[in-house]
Design a protein around this motif. Structure first.
Motif, PDB file in Angstrom:
ATOM      1  N   GLU A 172       0.829  -1.206   0.000  1.00 18.95           N
ATOM      2  CA  GLU A 172       0.000   0.000   0.000  1.00 18.95           C
ATOM      3  C   GLU A 172       0.868   1.263   0.000  1.00 18.95           C
ATOM      4  OE1 GLU A 172      -2.554  -0.308   3.348  1.00 18.95           O
ATOM      5  OE2 GLU A 172      -3.868  -1.826   2.426  1.00 18.95           O
ATOM      6  N   VAL A 222      -5.099   4.419  -3.406  1.00 19.55           N
ATOM      7  CA  VAL A 222      -4.676   3.073  -3.025  1.00 19.55           C
ATOM      8  C   VAL A 222      -5.913   2.181  -2.964  1.00 19.55           C
ATOM      9  CG1 VAL A 222      -3.565   1.658  -1.268  1.00 19.55           C
ATOM     10  CG2 VAL A 222      -2.756   3.994  -1.690  1.00 19.55           C
ATOM     11  N   GLU A 232      -8.545  -0.651  -2.046  1.00 19.11           N
ATOM     12  CA  GLU A 232      -8.811  -1.378  -0.805  1.00 19.11           C
ATOM     13  C   GLU A 232      -9.786  -2.511  -1.094  1.00 19.11           C
ATOM     14  OE1 GLU A 232     -10.161   1.211   2.231  1.00 19.11           O
ATOM     15  OE2 GLU A 232      -8.367   2.488   2.202  1.00 19.11           O
ATOM     16  N   ARG A 276      -6.134  -6.743  -3.805  1.00 18.75           N
ATOM     17  CA  ARG A 276      -6.719  -5.485  -3.346  1.00 18.75           C
ATOM     18  C   ARG A 276      -7.631  -4.880  -4.401  1.00 18.75           C
ATOM     19  NH1 ARG A 276      -1.940  -3.952  -1.303  1.00 18.75           N
ATOM     20  NH2 ARG A 276      -1.480  -2.589  -3.067  1.00 18.75           N
TER      21      ARG A 276
END
Length: 260
Positions: free
Chosen positions: A109, A119, A121, A188
């Motif tokens: 991250e 980023v 998630e 992710r």
């Protein structure tokens, strides 16, 4: 060749990143050191027991005369150890990533954060991410095991077994190493194993350019530990590049369809 070089470039960039962020390098070392101790013990045990295993598996050769008995069993002992080393290289990454999931997730991250943009998630709780990682690792190991059995069998072929098979073994090792490492960033983004493998197949040379040199380096246990943080960072950069290329390809196809 350009894609091979690009893959190697991501690996080098990842190592540079962690050395430029010493805190994350230190954090990334701990899981690798724990796994190294476990694997070192297993490989030492294999080294001592491989000849006994081969002798047990080849009772048909007990009455063979010298030097054929020695040649057969020495060759098989070497193959068993090489196979064990091959599996160790592959599973080392999977086990280290599982042990260090929270550490490497945070490292990945941070790489994405420093590279700019949002980023991604997953939105999943830690226990769920660990379960998915463990499940996917088992699936990958099954695939690797099948390749290992095939390569082991091909190793008995004259000439081919001593030339082509080792090269194929390193390619398989590198490919699945890249999959395990890029999974940190790709999970992710909500990509399941099937989608991740399809993405890597679509950029096979770049994947090999990243994974094969790393697989060769991972043959040295202490080197593997010190390269692991940078490998995670480099795999994150590789994943960003692959997803960006895939998005660009989809956009291009959409524009072409619209024009048609």
């Amino acid at each position: 060749m350009r894609d091979l070089g690009a893959g190697l470039g991501f690996l080098i960039r990842g190592q540079r990143w962690v050395f430029g962020h010493g805190k994350w390098f230190g954090i990334g070392l701990l899981p690798g050191l724990i796994t190294l101790v476990l694997y070192a013990g297993a490989l030492v045990g294999l080294g001592y027991g491989a000849d006994d295993l081969v002798e047990w598996a080849t009772p048909f050769a007990d009455d063979w005369s010298s030097p054929w008995l020695g040649l057969l069993r020495n060759a098989l002992t070497a193959l068993v150890f090489v196979l064990g080393l091959f599996l160790a290289v592959i599973t080392f990454t999977a086990v280290t990533l599982l042990v260090g999931q929270p550490f490497y997730e945070s490292l990945s991250e941070e790489v994405e954060r420093t590279e700019g943009g949002t980023v991604p998630e997953s939105g999943l709780p830690l226990w769920r991410e660990l379960w998915i990682s463990a499940r996917d690792s088992v699936r990958i190991l099954v695939r690797v095991g099948l390749y290992a059995i095939l390569l082991f069998a091909l190793g008995f072929l004259p000439v081919v077994g001593q030339t082509v098979v080792p090269v194929l073994g390193f390619c398989v090792t590198g490919y699945f190493l890249a999959e395990e490492l890029t999974a940190v960033a790709l999970q992710r983004r909500g990509m399941v194993l099937k989608d991740r493998l399809a993405l890597l197949r679509g950029h096979r040379m770049r994947t090999l350019g990243f994974g094969v040199p790393l697989g060769l380096a991972f043959m040295l246990p202490f080197v593997a530990v010190f390269l692991m943080p940078g490998a995670v960072a480099g795999a994150t950069l590789l994943a960003r590049g692959l997803v960006g290329d895939a998005d660009a390809d989809d956009t291009s196809k959409g524009e072409t369809a619209a024009e048609g």
